[in-house]
Each structure stands twice: as C-alpha cells, then as structure tokens.
Scaffold this motif. Structure first.
Motif, short mmCIF file in Angstrom:
data_model
loop_
_atom_site.label_atom_id
_atom_site.label_comp_id
_atom_site.label_asym_id
_atom_site.label_seq_id
_atom_site.Cartn_x
_atom_site.Cartn_y
_atom_site.Cartn_z
N ILE A 1 0.83 -1.20 0.00
CA ILE A 1 0.00 0.00 0.00
C ILE A 1 0.87 1.25 0.00
CG2 ILE A 1 -1.67 1.34 1.34
CD1 ILE A 1 -2.82 -1.31 2.34
N ASP A 2 1.91 1.24 0.81
CA ASP A 2 2.82 2.38 0.87
C ASP A 2 3.48 2.61 -0.48
OD1 ASP A 2 4.34 4.45 2.31
OD2 ASP A 2 6.04 3.12 2.00
N LEU A 3 3.88 1.52 -1.13
CA LEU A 3 4.52 1.63 -2.45
C LEU A 3 3.55 2.19 -3.47
CD1 LEU A 3 7.00 1.05 -4.24
CD2 LEU A 3 6.06 -1.24 -4.62
N GLN A 4 2.31 1.73 -3.43
CA GLN A 4 1.31 2.20 -4.38
C GLN A 4 0.97 3.66 -4.17
OE1 GLN A 4 -1.86 -0.61 -3.66
NE2 GLN A 4 -1.16 -2.01 -5.27
N GLN A 5 0.88 4.07 -2.91
CA GLN A 5 0.51 5.46 -2.62
C GLN A 5 1.63 6.44 -2.91
OE1 GLN A 5 -1.02 5.94 1.34
NE2 GLN A 5 -2.97 4.98 0.86
N GLY B 1 -2.19 13.17 3.48
CA GLY B 1 -1.39 13.18 4.70
C GLY B 1 -1.99 12.32 5.78
N GLU B 2 -3.32 12.35 5.92
CA GLU B 2 -4.00 11.52 6.91
C GLU B 2 -3.83 10.04 6.57
OE1 GLU B 2 -7.99 12.84 6.99
OE2 GLU B 2 -7.54 14.75 7.99
N LYS B 3 -3.91 9.70 5.28
CA LYS B 3 -3.71 8.32 4.87
C LYS B 3 -2.30 7.84 5.19
CE LYS B 3 -7.14 8.15 1.12
NZ LYS B 3 -7.35 7.93 -0.33
N ALA C 1 1.33 4.76 8.64
CA ALA C 1 2.50 4.74 9.52
C ALA C 1 2.14 4.17 10.90
CB ALA C 1 3.07 6.16 9.66
N ILE C 2 0.97 4.53 11.40
CA ILE C 2 0.53 4.00 12.70
C ILE C 2 0.37 2.49 12.62
CG2 ILE C 2 -1.39 3.93 14.33
CD1 ILE C 2 -1.85 6.89 13.71
N ALA C 3 -0.28 2.01 11.55
CA ALA C 3 -0.46 0.57 11.37
C ALA C 3 0.88 -0.15 11.28
CB ALA C 3 -1.30 0.30 10.11
N GLN C 4 1.83 0.44 10.57
CA GLN C 4 3.15 -0.17 10.43
C GLN C 4 3.87 -0.24 11.77
OE1 GLN C 4 4.72 -1.43 7.33
NE2 GLN C 4 5.72 -2.38 9.08
N ARG C 5 3.76 0.81 12.57
CA ARG C 5 4.40 0.81 13.88
C ARG C 5 3.80 -0.27 14.79
NH1 ARG C 5 4.29 6.55 13.21
NH2 ARG C 5 2.46 6.78 14.57
N GLN C 6 2.48 -0.44 14.71
CA GLN C 6 1.84 -1.46 15.54
C GLN C 6 2.24 -2.87 15.10
OE1 GLN C 6 0.15 -0.79 18.34
NE2 GLN C 6 0.74 1.32 17.88
#
Length: 255
Positions: free
Chosen positions: A39-43, A62-64, A69-74
């Motif tokens: 998802i990060d790569l696509q965005q 920015g919110e996305k 980033a929050i999901a990745q940290r968790q």
C-alpha cells in the motif's frame, strides 16, 4: 519426585506451546506487513510522484500516510513481542542459537536508537546518546545485542512519564564494554528490584504494561554471550538504570 517431574514436564510443554504459537502468529503478521508495504509503495511510488500519475494531495493524503505509519508501527511492535516470546521459549528449551563476532558496539547502539526513535519521540522524551569517538570492539551477536538495547530503551520510554529524559552511553569499564540506559521514569521499588529479571515480574507502579518478559529475556541474552545485566534504582519516582556488560573482542580481532 514423580509430582516434581510432572510439574517440570507441564512447564516445558507450556514453553513448547509458546514457541509454536509465536511461529504461527508470525505468518499472518508477515502477510499484514507485506500488504502495508505494498500500500505504501502504491501510494507513494505510483501516485502523485510519478509523471502523469494522479495525486490526491492535501490533508487527505497526509492523513492516509499517517494512518499507514501507525499501522506499520503497531505491526512492528507486535513482531518484536512475538520474537521475544519465541526467544523466551527457545532459551527455556535450550534451542536458542547465538552467533558472536567482532562488532563495533557503537553500531548496535545506533541501530537500537533508530528502532526506538519513533516510540521515544511519541512520548516526548529527550534522548541523549554518548558514544566514544573510537570503535569499541566487542565479542557479541550483533542482532541479539541490538535486541537487548531495544528492550531496555523501550522499557525506559514506556515507564517514563511524557517529557522525560533517557540516556544511552557506551564505555569500556574494567575490561568490558558497558552500555548504560538511564531514565527519569517511575523507578523500581526496593521490593521489586531483587526480582526484576524474573519471568513475568511486574509491579503496580508499572501499570501492568507489557508481558513482563522483556527484562528476563534481555538478561538471558546477555548472559549467554558471556556478559551480565544489572538493574539499579533509588526507588519509586527516582528513575532506573540498566547496565549491560559484554566481553571485549579478543586481541587482534578488531576491524
């Protein structure tokens, strides 16, 4: 004697279960991590930055990005917890493998700082890192040494009220490499201090956070490398200091 053997066998089976559980949970976690990276790569790789690509821009994007980033940290936090759980089981079952080599102790410290930087930043802590100008060659497993320091820095961040101070240093003391992690956190009571490295040891002042295995695992990882881990505190509200001592590399095995 028979009852003792049965209790010991039941205890061993519990660690075997933890090891299997940890391995099984790693698989879906790995899949979730791969999806987040995609998802990060696509965005950010195939979106507005690409010539001719569409760009949502603005606060929405920015919110996305922040949500991702929050999901990745968790996910990263869950992965570290699972790794700790599996390692505790491996130690108990005698299957943990250590691969010591000559490493510059400063590198392990920097990688640990990089890993915990987001957590420390979120808590508003000030981190001070003091490293020697010259390499400190130690005989240790680089991944396990980093893991120990990450656990200690994570504990310091977790049990220090927002806006606290955390210090990490490395020096040669009495013929050994000594990492020191010091915080201005909740401290450790005199009652808990003697058993702080016991499995599942927790205290009311710690708010029952975590699983109570981080310090126990850190101590074992240090000891199997020929070192020692010491915890100090002057009491509740007075912070804590943990000292990791590891052997220096044999002469002639530097660089």
């Amino acid at each position: 004697a028979h009852q003792t053997a049965e209790v010991e066998r039941a205890n061993e089976r519990s660690y075997e279960f933890l090891a299997v559980l940890g391995h099984e949970l790693r698989n879906p976690l790995h899949a979730i991590n791969s999806i987040l990276q995609l998802i990060d790569l696509q965005q950010n790789g195939a979106g507005g930055d690409r010539p001719g690509g569409s760009s949502q821009g603005g606060s929405g994007q920015g919110e996305k990005d922040e949500t991702l980033a929050i999901a990745q940290r968790q996910v990263d936090h869950m992965r570290r917890l699972l790794d700790d759980m599996v390692d505790v089981s491996r130690i108990r079952l005698g299957s943990l493998r250590i691969f010591p080599e000559t490493i510059d102790g400063r590198g392990a410290a920097q990688r640990a700082v990089d890993t915990t930087a987001t957590l420390i930043g979120e808590k508003g802590h000030e981190l001070t890192v003091t490293m020697p100008e010259s390499p400190v060659w130690i005989w240790a497993d680089p991944a396990r040494t980093q893991q120990v320091l990450v656990n200690l820095l994570t504990n310091a961040a977790k049990y220090t009220p927002a806006g606290g101070q955390i210090r990490l240093s490395l020096a040669v003391e009495e013929g050994m490499a000594a990492y020191r992690v010091r915080d201005t956190g909740v401290g450790i009571s005199s009652e808990l201090l003697p058993r702080i490295f016991q499995m599942f040891a927790q205290a009311p002042e710690h708010g029952q956070q975590g699983m109570g295995i981080g310090l126990s695992l850190a101590q074992r990882l240090v000891e199997v490398q020929g070192g020692e881990l010491e915890g100090r505190s002057e009491g509740i509200g007075k912070g804590a200091e943990f000292i990791v001592r590891l052997p220096l590399a044999p002469p002639g095995k530097g660089e």
